[in-house]
Enzyme design. Structure first.
Site, mmCIF file in Angstrom:
data_model
loop_
_atom_site.group_PDB
_atom_site.id
_atom_site.type_symbol
_atom_site.label_atom_id
_atom_site.label_comp_id
_atom_site.label_asym_id
_atom_site.label_seq_id
_atom_site.Cartn_x
_atom_site.Cartn_y
_atom_site.Cartn_z
ATOM 1 N N ASP A 250 102.912 170.658 28.020
ATOM 2 C CA ASP A 250 101.706 171.003 28.780
ATOM 3 C C ASP A 250 102.044 171.445 30.193
ATOM 4 O O ASP A 250 103.199 171.633 30.539
ATOM 5 C CB ASP A 250 100.643 169.909 28.715
ATOM 6 C CG ASP A 250 101.227 168.549 28.933
ATOM 7 O OD1 ASP A 250 102.039 168.434 29.857
ATOM 8 O OD2 ASP A 250 100.892 167.624 28.171
ATOM 9 N N LYS A 272 95.915 171.257 29.060
ATOM 10 C CA LYS A 272 94.510 170.847 28.922
ATOM 11 C C LYS A 272 93.688 171.315 30.095
ATOM 12 O O LYS A 272 94.139 171.310 31.231
ATOM 13 C CB LYS A 272 94.437 169.324 28.894
ATOM 14 C CG LYS A 272 95.154 168.760 27.740
ATOM 15 C CD LYS A 272 95.463 167.315 28.007
ATOM 16 C CE LYS A 272 96.501 166.838 27.039
ATOM 17 N NZ LYS A 272 97.346 165.834 27.612
ATOM 18 N N MET A 385 96.461 161.849 40.026
ATOM 19 C CA MET A 385 95.240 162.635 39.810
ATOM 20 C C MET A 385 94.184 162.301 40.867
ATOM 21 O O MET A 385 93.010 162.142 40.556
ATOM 22 C CB MET A 385 94.673 162.351 38.399
ATOM 23 C CG MET A 385 95.594 162.855 37.308
ATOM 24 S SD MET A 385 95.099 162.340 35.660
ATOM 25 C CE MET A 385 95.778 160.711 35.558
HETATM 26 N N1 SAH Z 1 102.820 160.946 33.046
HETATM 27 C C1 SAH Z 1 102.889 161.502 34.380
HETATM 28 C C2 SAH Z 1 101.548 161.508 35.081
HETATM 29 C C3 SAH Z 1 100.539 162.394 34.462
HETATM 30 S S1 SAH Z 1 99.006 162.353 35.298
HETATM 31 C C4 SAH Z 1 103.939 160.750 35.188
HETATM 32 O O1 SAH Z 1 104.443 159.700 34.757
HETATM 33 O O2 SAH Z 1 104.281 161.233 36.269
HETATM 34 C C5 SAH Z 1 99.096 163.806 36.274
HETATM 35 C C6 SAH Z 1 99.230 163.455 37.730
HETATM 36 O O3 SAH Z 1 100.538 163.035 38.030
HETATM 37 C C7 SAH Z 1 99.004 164.621 38.662
HETATM 38 O O4 SAH Z 1 97.642 164.830 38.899
HETATM 39 C C8 SAH Z 1 99.704 164.170 39.906
HETATM 40 O O5 SAH Z 1 98.927 163.236 40.614
HETATM 41 C C9 SAH Z 1 100.884 163.416 39.329
HETATM 42 N N2 SAH Z 1 102.089 164.265 39.245
HETATM 43 C C10 SAH Z 1 102.783 164.576 38.165
HETATM 44 N N3 SAH Z 1 103.856 165.345 38.480
HETATM 45 C C11 SAH Z 1 103.808 165.522 39.807
HETATM 46 C C12 SAH Z 1 104.630 166.200 40.745
HETATM 47 N N4 SAH Z 1 105.725 166.858 40.374
HETATM 48 N N5 SAH Z 1 104.282 166.170 42.042
HETATM 49 C C13 SAH Z 1 103.192 165.503 42.432
HETATM 50 N N6 SAH Z 1 102.384 164.845 41.609
HETATM 51 C C14 SAH Z 1 102.692 164.827 40.307
#
Ligand code: SAH
Length: 466
Positions: A250, A272, A385
């Protein structure tokens, strides 16, 4: 070729080591791993060698070297700091036809010791023939990362089944085809993920099955791809990315990471849109089941860690119900990646003794958090998020007693070449977002630890600003 690589069986055979310093101690360790009986000749020995002598692992002759010490030795290694002694050892051994190695003196060696990658019974040896030990070490390090630690167990498993396979498949090419399917397929994957008993059962079934190929049974790999920088992938993630038949990914998976997936793998984008979560998620869950049932190795690649705000639990529920084998590979979650790359330790003995990961967005789009718990002092709060609900989050925290001056950081596209970090307070975060057009994915870090960014910021992205 300067040297012919051979592997010597030293089990229970006598090897003489002349010298008792650190270099000798290292060689002794290696020899013992190969099952040799080791005799050390030296007036003095290191504490580590002494402790080996104390437990009877090594025989120590407290004396200066004499040619008579060579008697009965299958190999000899000299590692003294006296070159004339080393030379004497070399001459005497050569005269008697005993292979000899003098540490750091290639001209006094009839054999050399390579760098090794030990996955016994699989052993890989690397030598540059003394031309560049550094190059040899680098190459070895590279190979170390490519060869899973469980190769040894895989080799042991195949060793146990060599005879049954020989009986079952008459021709060499049938056997080769069979073993390729095993070593490159689900049986090997089971070994790598420590399911040895299951692997053994699957191997038995494959042998019993009438045809010469193992039965096709799909698997799903739910893999965390980390926050963006490909260097943060785990070895296991990379390996599974290279064996997958199909990949579902995704929005959060960076193009550089996708590039590392096996070229032949079919790529399916399942990004999504926020409003369609419920329906789309069910479709993804179903797709995983369907593809696995077709016998495919399905890679479900997710940003960060699959079990942290990644709906990993929902995606494997259907697989578990259907009895489809799966494994989950953790990834560096955004909180860990972004905080490291922004130089903000999430805990610090002077500022925060706990850290909370929360989502700024519920299934229905609203924000509803345990504000009282989030407002505790000496705590860091990381909001995933959090952009859409940012105003509410800041307002509620202030209402529940957090100072409006509490430092807060926004890390956009953390760990990537486009990383941007903005530092403010609960008071002015919204303004920062407007001013700098901060977009998802962005992580919000709230707490006193944020002040450390100024001192500890180290990462210089090649694009964007900081
Ligand atoms: N499973 C993922 C999180 C998914 S939810 C994890 O463990 O990181 C999606 C949220 O994760 C985004 O809205 C943001 O808040 C954060 N996120 C994911 N990758 C990011 C990145 N490279 N930089 C900043 N925020 C990130």
């Amino acid at each position: 070729m300067d040297y012919l690589p051979i592997f010597v069986d030293l089990k229970k055979r006598l090897v003489l080591v002349v010298g008792g310093g650190n270099v000798a101690a290292r060689k002794v360790g290696l020899l013992l791993r190969a099952g040799a009986k080791v005799r050390v000749v030296s007036p003095a020995i290191t504490a580590s060698l002494q402790s080996r002598c104390d437990v009877g692992q090594v025989e120590h002759i407290t004396a200066k070297y004499e040619a008579s010490h060579l008697s009965g030795a299958a190999l000899v290694i000299a590692a003294t700091d006296d070159m004339s002694v080393n030379r004497q050892v070399y001459e005497a051994a050569k005269q008697r036809g005993v292979p000899v190695n003098v540490a750091d003196a290639p001209e006094l060696c009839t054999f050399i010791l390579p760098s090794i990658i030990d996955r016994s019974p699989v052993v890989v040896a690397v030598s540059t023939g003394g031309a560049s030990p550094t190059l040899g070490r680098l190459l070895r390090a590279r190979l170390e990362t490519m060869i899973p630690h469980s190769y040894g167990r895989l080799a042991e498993l195949t060793r146990r089944f060599r005879q049954p396979v020989k009986k079952r498949f008459k021709t060499l090419s049938q056997r080769r085809h069979f073993w390729e399917g095993i070593i490159d397929g689900p049986v090997a994957e089971m070994v790598y993920s420590n399911r040895d008993a299951q692997a053994e059962e699957a191997l038995k079934r494959a042998i019993e099955a009438a045809n010469s190929a193992p039965p096709a049974k799909g698997e799903v790999y739910l893999v965390g791809a980390g926050p963006g920088d490909p260097d943060l992938l785990t070895f296991r993630a990379l390996r599974l990315m290279q064996v997958a038949d199909v990949v579902l990914y995704d929005r959060l998976v960076s193009p550089q990471i996708l590039d590392l997936v096996r070229r032949e793998a079919e790529q399916i984008y399942v990004g999504k849109k926020r409003a369609y979560h419920a329906v789309r998620q069910e479709e993804i869950n179903q797709l995983l089941v369907d593809l696995a049932k077709q016998g495919k190795r399905v890679l479900r690649l997710k940003g960060g860690d699959p079990f942290i705000f990644g709906r990993g639990g929902e995606e494997i529920a259907g697989l578990a119900d259907e009895g489809i084998p799966f494994q989950v590979v953790p990834g560096v979650t955004a909180a860990a990646g972004c905080s490291s790359y922004a130089g903000i330790p999430l805990t610090h003995r002077d500022y925060a003794q706990s850290v909370m990961f929360v989502t700024g967005q519920l299934k229905d789009g609203s924000v509803d958090l345990q504000w009282q718990a989030l407002a505790q002092p000496h705590q860091t709060v990381v909001v995933y998020m959090g952009l859409a609900g940012l105003d509410i989050i800041c307002k509620k925290l202030i209402q529940h007693g957090v100072s409006s001056d509490m430092p807060a950081a926004l890390v956009q596209q953390g760990t990537t070449v486009s990383q941007r970090v903005f530092i403010g307070t609960l008071n002015n975060l919204s303004q920062l977002i407007r001013e700098h057009e901060v977009r998802a994915p962005t992580l919000l870090i709230i707490g006193q630890v944020v002040q450390l960014h100024q001192r500890f910021s180290w990462y210089q992205p090649t694009a964007g600003c900081s």
